[in-house]
Design a protein around this motif. Structure first.
Motif, PDB file in Angstrom:
ATOM      1  N   THR A  64      21.557  -7.345  91.746  1.00  0.00           N
ATOM      2  CA  THR A  64      20.812  -8.454  92.348  1.00  0.00           C
ATOM      3  C   THR A  64      20.605  -9.570  91.338  1.00  0.00           C
ATOM      4  OG1 THR A  64      18.677  -7.380  91.927  1.00  0.00           O
ATOM      5  CG2 THR A  64      19.657  -7.054  94.103  1.00  0.00           C
ATOM      6  N   TRP A  93      21.487 -13.155  92.664  1.00  0.00           N
ATOM      7  CA  TRP A  93      20.225 -13.651  93.203  1.00  0.00           C
ATOM      8  C   TRP A  93      19.353 -14.318  92.144  1.00  0.00           C
ATOM      9  CZ3 TRP A  93      17.832 -10.034  97.356  1.00  0.00           C
ATOM     10  CH2 TRP A  93      16.943 -10.736  98.171  1.00  0.00           C
ATOM     11  N   ASN A 135      15.932  -6.877  91.796  1.00  0.00           N
ATOM     12  CA  ASN A 135      15.076  -6.158  92.746  1.00  0.00           C
ATOM     13  C   ASN A 135      14.792  -4.789  92.138  1.00  0.00           C
ATOM     14  OD1 ASN A 135      15.016  -8.249  94.559  1.00  0.00           O
ATOM     15  ND2 ASN A 135      16.665  -7.450  95.817  1.00  0.00           N
TER      16      ASN A 135
END
Length: 151
Positions: free
Chosen positions: A30, A34, A38
């Protein structure tokens, strides 16, 4: 079911359900697509945090894992840190295989208002496009798609 705003986004990824699940739950993956890791053990009832990758340790979103049925269903609550008890929203990731592809449906429910729904409508397509690119090509998009100015 509530009368609060919600947002649904569907993406199709050439992949396996396990790879999509890992892309949603592995902090290192992630972080790549992103800009946040996470972080959780992903057991129902556990806390999860959306932690910046700048080394600050700051979590911009936190919540609770409601359901974790690897590799097909992940449900979490979402809230700003310190606001978890004050009506968090809820995100459901449904991962469905079909031959050599996966349909990933993200449903973000119980948003507070139209402004939060608009933010979800800007954010989810950008994040999930980056996830799709990473899984299918091995690299995320060359620029952070959430930084593209709105029309």
């Amino acid at each position: 079911m509530t009368d609060q705003p919600s947002y649904v986004y569907v993406s199709y990824v050439e992949s396996t359900p396990e790879a999509v699940w890992d892309a949603l739950t592995d902090a290192d993956l992630t972080a790549v697509y992103w800009g946040h890791g996470n972080v959780s053990d992903w057991a129902p009832g556990s806390r999860w945090a959306h932690v910046r990758t700048d080394g600050s340790g700051i979590a911009d979103v936190v919540g609770t894992v409601v359901t974790a049925d690897r590799p097909t269903l992940l449900v979490t609550t979402w809230a700003p840190p310190g606001d978890e008890e004050n009506r968090p929203s809820r995100v459901t990731f449904a991962v469905r295989p079909h031959g050599d592809i996966v349909r990933l449906t993200v449903t973000h429910e119980d948003l507070r208002d139209a402004a939060d729904r608009a933010a979800a409508a800007r954010g989810w397509p950008a994040v999930l496009s980056n996830l799709k690119s990473l899984i299918e090509t091995g690299t995320p998009l060359p620029q952070d798609p959430w930084l593209v100015p709105p029309d």
